[in-house]
Design an enzyme around this catalytic site. Structure first.
Site, mmCIF file in Angstrom:
data_model
loop_
_atom_site.group_PDB
_atom_site.id
_atom_site.type_symbol
_atom_site.label_atom_id
_atom_site.label_comp_id
_atom_site.label_asym_id
_atom_site.label_seq_id
_atom_site.Cartn_x
_atom_site.Cartn_y
_atom_site.Cartn_z
ATOM 1 C CB SER A 10 -1.071 0.070 1.245
ATOM 2 O OG SER A 10 -1.511 1.242 1.214
ATOM 3 C CG HIS A 35 -4.140 -1.137 -1.634
ATOM 4 N ND1 HIS A 35 -5.143 -2.370 -2.314
ATOM 5 C CD2 HIS A 35 -4.028 -1.091 -0.815
ATOM 6 C CE1 HIS A 35 -6.023 -2.508 -1.901
ATOM 7 N NE2 HIS A 35 -5.472 -1.513 -0.876
ATOM 8 C CG ASP A 37 -4.997 1.861 0.738
ATOM 9 O OD1 ASP A 37 -5.880 1.080 0.639
ATOM 10 O OD2 ASP A 37 -4.349 1.737 1.664
ATOM 11 C CG MET A 39 -8.247 6.952 2.768
ATOM 12 S SD MET A 39 -7.377 7.102 4.147
ATOM 13 C CE MET A 39 -6.354 5.345 4.403
ATOM 14 C CG HIS A 68 -9.895 0.244 -0.557
ATOM 15 N ND1 HIS A 68 -9.381 -0.094 0.882
ATOM 16 C CD2 HIS A 68 -11.063 0.167 -0.733
ATOM 17 C CE1 HIS A 68 -9.837 -0.795 1.317
ATOM 18 N NE2 HIS A 68 -11.473 -0.608 0.638
ATOM 19 C CG MET A 70 -11.832 3.474 2.296
ATOM 20 S SD MET A 70 -9.907 3.215 3.715
ATOM 21 C CE MET A 70 -8.725 3.312 2.117
ATOM 22 C CG MET A 139 -11.276 -2.486 5.179
ATOM 23 S SD MET A 139 -10.054 -2.549 4.099
ATOM 24 C CE MET A 139 -8.758 -1.145 5.463
ATOM 25 C CG ASP A 175 -5.598 -3.019 3.303
ATOM 26 O OD1 ASP A 175 -5.163 -2.949 3.969
ATOM 27 O OD2 ASP A 175 -6.692 -1.830 2.665
ATOM 28 N N GLY A 176 -4.781 -3.943 6.207
ATOM 29 C CA GLY A 176 -4.710 -3.797 7.595
ATOM 30 C C GLY A 176 -4.457 -4.186 8.556
ATOM 31 N N GLY A 197 1.715 -2.007 4.482
ATOM 32 C CA GLY A 197 1.981 -0.491 4.016
ATOM 33 C C GLY A 197 3.007 -0.766 4.869
#
Length: 245
Positions: A10, A35, A37, A39, A68, A70, A139, A175-176, A197
Site C-alpha cells: 500500500s 495498492h 488507498d 480516502m 481501493h 474509501m 478490512m 488489508d490492515g 503498508g
C-alpha cells in the site's frame, strides 16, 4: 485450484515526497500489485489522494494498480479512476445504496470489480453480488489510517468468505495490519492477496523493501502448508482403510 499468493504494498505508507520513486522501488522489489488507498475525509476520517495522483504515478510501473476507494459516494468518480490507470477498482459495500449498480459500472469501464467490507460488516452483504466480483477485500482494521493493529476477529470472516467464493475466480484480499507475523494466519484462513503498508515500507531502499515483501510472502505460503498436509493425510487414511503407514 489454489491461487498463488500476491503481495500488494500500500503506497499509503510510502514517502509522498518521492512517491514516483517509491512506486518504482516496490515494483523492482517484487510487488505483485500496487495498492492505492483513496480516502475522502468523509467515509473515513482521513484524506489521502485522488485520481490525479494515480495518473501521475501510473507511468512509473506497468504493474497492476489495485485502487481501493474509501469514499462515499463512489459512483461519480469511477470513470476518473478508470481513466487515471486503475486496473482493479474496489468500492465499499457500506458506501452506497446500490452496490450491484456500482459493480456493473466498474465492469462497463473495462476494469476488474472489487468490494470491500469493514470489520463490523457481515459477509452476507456480498452474497447476492458474488457473480459480479473479481475481488473481495476484507478490512482487518477500521479504515481511515495506516499503521493500525490487525484485528484477529476477522480471520473467521475471511474463512467464511473463502467458503462463499468456492470455485469462482475471485481473489480474496486482506488489508490492515498485515505483517510477516500474521501473514500465515491470514493465508491459512483463505486469503490469497495480502495488502501491507508499513510492513513493506520499513527501510528506505528497494533491497529492504524486497526483503520485507519476501518475508511476508514466505510466511503466507507457509500458512497454507498445514491445510495441504491435512488434506494429504486425509486421503491416505481413506486409501488405506483409515490407517496411516
Amino acid at each position: 485450484m489454489t491461487k498463488e499468493i500476491l503481495i500488494a504494498p500500500s503506497i499509503l505508507a510510502a514517502d509522498f515526497a518521492r512517491l514516483g520513486e517509491e512506486v518504482a522501488a516496490i515494483d523492482a522489489a517484487g510487488a505483485d500489485w500496487i495498492h492505492c488507498d483513496v480516502m475522502d475525509g468523509h467515509f473515513v476520517p482521513n484524506i489521502s489522494f485522488g485520481a490525479d495522483v494515480i495518473k501521475a504515478i501510473r507511468p512509473r510501473t506497468k504493474n497492476i494498480f489495485d485502487v481501493h476507494l474509501m469514499i462515499a459516494p463512489a459512483d461519480p468518480y469511477l470513470e476518473a479512476f478508470a481513466k487515471a490507470g486503475a486496473d482493479v477498482i474496489t468500492v465499499h459495500a457500506e458506501a452506497g445504496a446500490h452496490l450491484d449498480r456500482s459493480l456493473q459500472a466498474i465492469r462497463m469501464l473495462g476494469k476488474k470489480a472489487g468490494v470491500s467490507l469493514c470489520p463490523a460488516t457481515p459477509e452476507s452483504a456480498i452474497e447476492h453480488v458474488l457473480d459480479r466480483l473479481d475481488l473481495v477485500l476484507v478490512m482487518t482494521v477500521n479504515p481511515g489510517f495506516g499503521g493500525q493493529s490487525f484485528l484477529g476477529s476477522q480471520l473467521e470472516k475471511i474463512a467464511r468468505i473463502k467458503s462463499m467464493i468456492g470455485a469462482r475466480p475471485i481473489r480474496l484480499e486482506v488489508d490492515g495490519g498485515v505483517t510477516r507475523d500474521n501473514a500465515a494466519a491470514v493465508a491459512a484462513a483463505g486469503a490469497d492477496t495480502l495488502v501491507a503498508g508499513s510492513a513493506v515500507f520499513r527501510g528506505n531502499s528497494a533491497a529492504e523493501y524486497a526483503a520485507n515483501i519476501a518475508a511476508i510472502r514466505t510466511a503466507a505460503e507457509a500458512g497454507r502448508v498445514p491445510k495441504l498436509q491435512d488434506s494429504c493425510t486425509h486421503r491416505m487414511r481413506l486409501s488405506d482403510g483409515g490407517r496411516i503407514r
